[in-house]
Enzyme design. Structure first.
Site, mmCIF file in Angstrom:
data_model
loop_
_atom_site.group_PDB
_atom_site.id
_atom_site.type_symbol
_atom_site.label_atom_id
_atom_site.label_comp_id
_atom_site.label_asym_id
_atom_site.label_seq_id
_atom_site.Cartn_x
_atom_site.Cartn_y
_atom_site.Cartn_z
ATOM 1 N N GLY A 1 0.836 -1.201 0.000
ATOM 2 C CA GLY A 1 0.000 0.000 0.000
ATOM 3 C C GLY A 1 0.872 1.252 0.000
ATOM 4 N NE ARG B 1 13.976 16.542 -3.125
ATOM 5 C CZ ARG B 1 14.471 17.040 -1.998
ATOM 6 N NH1 ARG B 1 14.329 16.365 -0.857
ATOM 7 N NH2 ARG B 1 15.092 18.200 -1.998
ATOM 8 C CB VAL C 1 16.690 6.390 -2.309
ATOM 9 C CG1 VAL C 1 17.491 5.293 -2.999
ATOM 10 C CG2 VAL C 1 16.146 5.896 -0.969
ATOM 11 N NE ARG D 1 -2.426 -4.234 -0.869
ATOM 12 C CZ ARG D 1 -1.892 -3.561 0.154
ATOM 13 N NH1 ARG D 1 -0.751 -3.944 0.674
ATOM 14 N NH2 ARG D 1 -2.498 -2.500 0.647
ATOM 15 C CG ASP E 1 4.746 -7.455 8.240
ATOM 16 O OD1 ASP E 1 5.903 -7.564 8.677
ATOM 17 O OD2 ASP E 1 3.845 -8.298 8.427
ATOM 18 C CB THR F 1 3.040 0.744 6.002
ATOM 19 O OG1 THR F 1 1.683 0.477 6.411
ATOM 20 C CG2 THR F 1 3.943 0.447 7.196
ATOM 21 C CG ASP G 1 -1.315 -0.383 7.982
ATOM 22 O OD1 ASP G 1 -2.215 0.453 7.772
ATOM 23 O OD2 ASP G 1 -1.155 -1.403 7.290
ATOM 24 C CG ASP H 1 1.896 -2.787 10.265
ATOM 25 O OD1 ASP H 1 2.844 -2.101 9.821
ATOM 26 O OD2 ASP H 1 1.234 -3.550 9.551
ATOM 27 N NE ARG I 1 -27.963 12.638 13.274
ATOM 28 C CZ ARG I 1 -28.268 13.083 12.073
ATOM 29 N NH1 ARG I 1 -27.337 13.605 11.303
ATOM 30 N NH2 ARG I 1 -29.500 13.005 11.634
ATOM 31 N NE ARG J 1 -2.156 -4.813 5.900
ATOM 32 C CZ ARG J 1 -2.542 -5.105 4.668
ATOM 33 N NH1 ARG J 1 -3.215 -6.190 4.436
ATOM 34 N NH2 ARG J 1 -2.252 -4.317 3.663
ATOM 35 C CG HIS K 1 -8.266 3.375 -0.331
ATOM 36 N ND1 HIS K 1 -9.353 2.561 -0.098
ATOM 37 C CD2 HIS K 1 -7.211 2.559 -0.496
ATOM 38 C CE1 HIS K 1 -8.968 1.292 -0.137
ATOM 39 N NE2 HIS K 1 -7.669 1.265 -0.378
HETATM 40 O O1 F6P Z 1 -1.350 -1.390 4.604
HETATM 41 C C1 F6P Z 1 -1.945 -0.183 4.274
HETATM 42 C C2 F6P Z 1 -3.433 -0.346 4.117
HETATM 43 O O2 F6P Z 1 -3.981 0.906 3.783
HETATM 44 C C3 F6P Z 1 -4.171 -0.946 5.309
HETATM 45 O O3 F6P Z 1 -4.387 -0.030 6.337
HETATM 46 C C4 F6P Z 1 -5.425 -1.457 4.655
HETATM 47 O O4 F6P Z 1 -5.965 -2.546 5.380
HETATM 48 C C5 F6P Z 1 -4.956 -1.899 3.316
HETATM 49 O O5 F6P Z 1 -3.734 -1.228 3.064
HETATM 50 C C6 F6P Z 1 -5.901 -1.634 2.186
HETATM 51 O O6 F6P Z 1 -5.370 -2.180 1.050
HETATM 52 P P1 F6P Z 1 -5.914 -1.892 -0.415
HETATM 53 O O7 F6P Z 1 -5.507 -0.505 -0.782
HETATM 54 O O8 F6P Z 1 -5.219 -2.927 -1.246
HETATM 55 O O9 F6P Z 1 -7.388 -2.033 -0.369
#
Ligand code: F6P
Length: 320
Positions: free
Chosen positions: A11, A21, A23, A72, A103, A126, A128, A130, A163, A172, A250
């Site tokens: 992602g 840039r 690198v 991916r 990862d 990333t 995330d 993570d 609300r 993820r 996204h």
């Molecule tokens: O790893 C980054 C991420 O945005 C996650 O947070 C999410 O679960 C996943 O990618 C979404 O992937 P895609 O853009 O392939 O739907």
């Protein structure tokens, strides 16, 4: 090392372009030739390799996404795919590789270095956050800031209508985006995969805050728990307050990188090339206690991400 390659994988994340840039420019500084590989490992397998010059990375430090594009790539998990990737590197005389990704991308980098002897450096890119070995990954700060911008706007309308807003964020299996955007937005509740939740407890917190004079509630739910629509439906069965779901989606992966991410990008990219220039491979770069670090890639990918329970408790104590 005279010729190095560079790819972005998995992602995308804000700051990837700034890292590209860094690198390219660092490589040129050391007298290296730098080749960009388009579309991540898929491009390495399909041989979409382009020479990168000083000016090919002009005017991208502020741009979201990745100029090299990304993918991916399941083929990289197969021996056949891995051999094709190594063939491409050999064909172009690429002696070392920088992989910017999360990862999954690091697992590909680990295979290239461990099994095929390609000196590889991983840059954690990333949203995330993570990866355990680094305090922050590239793109996390910008993604959280994007979530904050949206949650601020949601707070306006939720307060007007009294609300409850259920906001789904990415991450993820990791709750960091929810944790940080929850604390920084003043959300009353966060729900993360690392901690079991009960609707009864959530309703108690909502009712307590209303009794304390609040006119709205924000609940940030990490996607690893469940989607905003399902969560809102479940919650609505427990409360008379009107509940509305929002999935940020996204949007949080795009946009111009924050200062923090641009700084990480510059330092990660530069450190990666310094390592290759010193003949060192099979490492990942990161930041710990405000210092740029590097560590063995095999060790890094085997570390299990730990959740920051203290920060979670902080939110519980101050958001009500
Ligand atoms: O790893 C980054 C991420 O945005 C996650 O947070 C999410 O679960 C996943 O990618 C979404 O992937 P895609 O853009 O392939 O739907």
């Amino acid at each position: 090392m005279k010729r190095i390659g560079l790819l972005t994988s998995g992602g995308d994340a804000p700051g990837m372009n700034a890292a590209i840039r860094a690198v390219v420019r660092s490589g040129i500084y050391f007298g290296m030739e730098v080749y960009g590989i388009e579309r991540g490992y898929a491009g390495l397998i399909e041989d979409t390799v382009v020479p990168m010059e000083m000016r090919s990375v002009s005017n991208i430090v502020q741009a979201g996404g990745t100029k090299l594009r990304t993918a991916r790539c399941l083929e990289m998990l197969t021996v056949e795919g891995q051999k094709k990737a190594v063939d491409t590197l050999e064909k172009h005389g690429i002696e070392g590789l920088v992989v910017i990704g999360g990862d999954g991308s690091f697992r590909g980098a680990k295979v290239l270095s461990e099994k095929y002897g390609v000196p590889t450096i991983g840059i954690p890119g990333t949203i995330d956050n993570d990866l355990e070995y680094t305090d922050y990954t590239l793109g996390f700060d910008t993604a959280v800031n994007t979530c904050l911008d949206i949650i601020n706007k949601l707070r306006d309308t939720m307060t007007s209508h009294e609300r409850v807003s259920v906001v789904e964020v990415m991450g993820r299996h990791c709750g960091d985006i929810a944790l940080y955007s929850g604390i920084a937005s003043g959300a009353e509740i966060i729900v993360v995969p690392e901690i079991a939740f009960s609707m009864d407890e959530i309703v108690t917190r909502i009712n307590r805050s209303r009794a304390n004079g609040k006119h709205s509630n924000i609940i940030v739910v990490a996607e690893g728990v469940m989607g905003a629509d399902d969560f809102a439906k479940q919650l609505q069965a427990f409360t008379t307050h009107s509940v509305r779901p929002t999935c940020i989606g996204h949007v949080q992966r795009g946009g111009s990188p924050s200062m923090a991410d641009r700084m990480l990008a510059a330092q990660f990219g530069n450190k990666a090339v310094r390592l290759l220039n010193d003949g060192i491979g099979n490492r990942v770069v990161g930041i710990r206690d405000n210092k740029i670090i590097d560590m063995d890639i095999i060790e890094a990918v085997s570390m299990k991400k730990r959740f920051n329970y203290e920060l979670y408790e902080t939110l519980q104590m101050i958001s009500m």
